[in-house]
Design an enzyme around this catalytic site. Structure first.
Site, PDB file in Angstrom:
ATOM      1  N   CYS A  13       0.800  -1.212   0.000  1.00 31.10           N
ATOM      2  CA  CYS A  13       0.000   0.000   0.000  1.00 31.10           C
ATOM      3  C   CYS A  13       0.837   1.268   0.000  1.00 31.10           C
ATOM      4  O   CYS A  13       2.003   1.267   0.363  1.00 31.10           O
ATOM      5  CB  CYS A  13      -0.867   0.048   1.263  1.00 31.10           C
ATOM      6  SG  CYS A  13      -1.930  -1.370   1.455  1.00 31.10           S
ATOM      7  N   GLY A  39       0.750   0.168  -5.157  1.00 31.76           N
ATOM      8  CA  GLY A  39      -0.475  -0.618  -5.127  1.00 31.76           C
ATOM      9  C   GLY A  39      -1.348  -0.285  -6.314  1.00 31.76           C
ATOM     10  O   GLY A  39      -1.676   0.883  -6.525  1.00 31.76           O
ATOM     11  N   ASN A 114      -0.514   1.383   5.676  1.00 33.26           N
ATOM     12  CA  ASN A 114       0.448   0.603   4.890  1.00 33.26           C
ATOM     13  C   ASN A 114       1.204  -0.302   5.861  1.00 33.26           C
ATOM     14  O   ASN A 114       1.792   0.200   6.820  1.00 33.26           O
ATOM     15  CB  ASN A 114       1.416   1.559   4.179  1.00 33.26           C
ATOM     16  CG  ASN A 114       2.590   0.850   3.511  1.00 33.26           C
ATOM     17  OD1 ASN A 114       3.668   1.408   3.403  1.00 33.26           O
ATOM     18  ND2 ASN A 114       2.396  -0.362   3.056  1.00 33.26           N
ATOM     19  N   GLY A 115       1.189  -1.593   5.622  1.00 31.18           N
ATOM     20  CA  GLY A 115       1.895  -2.515   6.515  1.00 31.18           C
ATOM     21  C   GLY A 115       1.041  -3.723   6.811  1.00 31.18           C
ATOM     22  O   GLY A 115       0.088  -4.018   6.088  1.00 31.18           O
ATOM     23  N   TYR A 254      13.825  -2.090  -4.155  1.00 33.23           N
ATOM     24  CA  TYR A 254      12.771  -2.228  -5.169  1.00 33.23           C
ATOM     25  C   TYR A 254      11.507  -1.416  -4.925  1.00 33.23           C
ATOM     26  O   TYR A 254      10.979  -0.803  -5.841  1.00 33.23           O
ATOM     27  CB  TYR A 254      12.394  -3.710  -5.298  1.00 33.23           C
ATOM     28  CG  TYR A 254      11.277  -3.963  -6.271  1.00 33.23           C
ATOM     29  CD1 TYR A 254      11.469  -3.797  -7.642  1.00 33.23           C
ATOM     30  CD2 TYR A 254      10.020  -4.362  -5.826  1.00 33.23           C
ATOM     31  CE1 TYR A 254      10.431  -4.009  -8.538  1.00 33.23           C
ATOM     32  CE2 TYR A 254       8.978  -4.579  -6.717  1.00 33.23           C
ATOM     33  CZ  TYR A 254       9.192  -4.406  -8.073  1.00 33.23           C
ATOM     34  OH  TYR A 254       8.177  -4.613  -8.955  1.00 33.23           O
TER      35      TYR A 254
END
Ligand code: SF4
Length: 481
Positions: A13, A39, A114-115, A254
């Site tokens: 996310c 995302g 996010n996570g 990345y």
């Protein structure tokens, strides 16, 4: 969800928030557009206009959801938060699209996260036993229920009370009628940065989302920090017991965009440094260095400059491979990697080639790329990888295959080389990766980053993902997309 042509790890996310700007919903849509790489399954915005909250949350790319013909028009107000989603936890269904919103005693609360929470299943079971009714299967709703049940006041304290009960990795933005709140878990696994646009405060997963709206980067939100933004300004709170910082080192390899500034480092510079380390650690006689685009480009440049071997774009990527081919028929499945990458025969024929990519996950794509470069006439194909072997799964918000499917879990480096049929294969060492981010080496007693997918050294106790979660209670509901 990894597609048949997609052999990468995926961040789940990206989050974005604006407080105090008349164009907050439009700025949020632009910010999410810049975070699209984090995302691609769904996007959502919740805005507050001083009287009421409005929400638009849909499956699809940001441009499709909030572009000119999209759903942005009825979002109004000077405050907004948004989310882009690439999900495993909770499944890919419309009810899980964030930000999630709830009316609590004391007012509305929207959260985008996010996570991944490693104790979400336990907490959820307890909440359900206590009578909580869940609308989604995402971890974020656990945070909302815990906040709703807290007896503290005001909402920031209730959220802190909730976050003290969760374990795992989170960077979140939350919006109430009076506040924009940003928070990172005590280990700081996932990124969150703070910016300003005129008098408005901005929060985002990465600084590239500031550039698109002309906002100024102020600083990273610190691990374990909560920033509470109101019309009176920004308050920084450190409510959690201090933990060693373990930022996700794969963000540099990345996940993050190369033009982002993350935890004080430029992502592009780190990737070039990794390439230089690789050239130093695993030199090879060759005629050209060719990146596997796009993610291998900065490391390949670093390798080329450090080795003195010419850099060539010997592979071209088709950027328009999208959802059309996510579920290909058997008839076109054999086309495989060629839908996304094509070799430039004219450049590769008769040459000794060093291919550079960011990582090897299952190895299926790497194998096909080696084959494609050989078919294009390369005499030798040497593969250099800008991360150590990916031997373990991630439990902190990254879509990873089961450990058994990771090539580096199944084989030695020589076994991997044979599998992908390269003439040679080398990965940057752990210390080489740490040098590339500016450390002298990895401190094995207290690693400076989370590197668990390369080492198995998990900073937060992992819990197996709840495979049944997507099938739970609401599975009979029709999904409105
Ligand atoms: S396990 Fe790997 S991908 Fe997951 S947070 Fe740690 S370094 Fe990042």
């Amino acid at each position: 969800m990894t597609t048949p042509f997609d052999d990468k790890l995926h961040d789940e996310c990206g989050v974005f928030g604006v407080f105090g700007h008349e164009d907050a919903p439009a700025l949020t849509a632009l910010g999410l557009h810049a975070l699209q790489h984090r995302g691609q399954e769904a996007a959502g915005i919740v805005a507050f206009d001083g009287t009421q909250f409005t929400a638009e949350r849909h499956i699809g790319l940001v441009g499709d959801v909030f572009g000119t013909q999209g759903h942005a028009a009825h979002l109004q107000g000077p405050h907004a938060i948004g989310h882009v989603r690439y999900s495993t936890s909770g499944g890919s269904v419309a009810r899980n699209v964030q930000p999630l919103f709830a009316d609590l005693a004391g007012g509305g609360l929207a959260i985008a996260h996010n996570g991944n929470l490693t104790n979400a299943r336990t907490l959820r079971n307890e909440l359900v036993r206590d009578g909580a009714i869940f609308h989604s299967t995402s971890d974020t709703e656990v945070m909302i229920h815990l906040t709703a049940r807290s007896e503290f006041k005001p909402v920031a304290k209730r959220l802190i009370d909730a976050l003290k009960q969760v374990e795992g990795a989170y960077s979140l933005v939350a919006l109430t009628s009076k506040k924009l709140i940003g928070a990172r878990d005590p280990y700081g696994v996932r990124p969150l940065v703070l910016g300003k646009l005129d008098d408005a405060w901005i929060l985002a997963s990465e600084s590239c989302a500031f550039d698109i709206i002309g906002a100024e980067f102020v600083r990273d939100v610190e691990p374990g920090e909560m920033v509470v933004i109101t019309h009176d300004g920004l308050e920084s709170i450190k409510p959690f017991a201090a933990k060693p910082q373990r930022f996700c080192i794969f963000e540099y390899v990345y996940f993050s965009r190369p033009d982002s500034q993350v935890e004080g480092r430029n992502v592009y510079d780190v990737r070039r440094n990794i390439g230089a380390e690789l050239a130093d650690e695993a030199p090879v006689a060759a005629d050209m260095v060719v990146p596997v685009p796009d993610s291998g480009v900065p490391a390949a440049l670093g390798f080329a400059v450090a080795s003195g071997i010419p850099f060539e774009l010997g592979i071209t990527r088709n950027h328009y491979v999208g959802r059309t081919f996510i579920e290909p028929s058997e008839r076109i499945r054999h086309l495989g990697v060629k839908l996304k990458h094509n070799a430039n025969r004219h450049k590769l024929k008769g040459k000794r080639v060093v291919l550079v990519d960011d990582s090897i996950v299952r190895g299926t794509t790497s194998k096909k790329i080696v084959e494609m470069v050989r078919d294009a006439g390369a005499l030798e194909v040497h593969f250099r990888i800008a991360s150590p072997p990916t031997t373990h799964s991630c439990f902190y918000g990254v879509d990873t295959p089961d450990r058994e499917d990771l090539l580096a879990h199944k084989f030695s480096i020589e076994g991997m080389r044979k599998f992908i049929q390269a003439d040679s294969l080398a990965f940057v060492s752990r210390d080489g990766l740490y040098r590339a981010v500016g450390e002298t080496k990895r401190d094995k007693n207290a690693p400076q980053f989370c590197d668990a997918c390369f080492t198995g050294d998990y900073p937060i106790e992992p819990v197996e993902p709840d495979v049944d979660m997507a099938l739970r209670q609401l599975s009979l509901l029709v999904e409105a997309v």
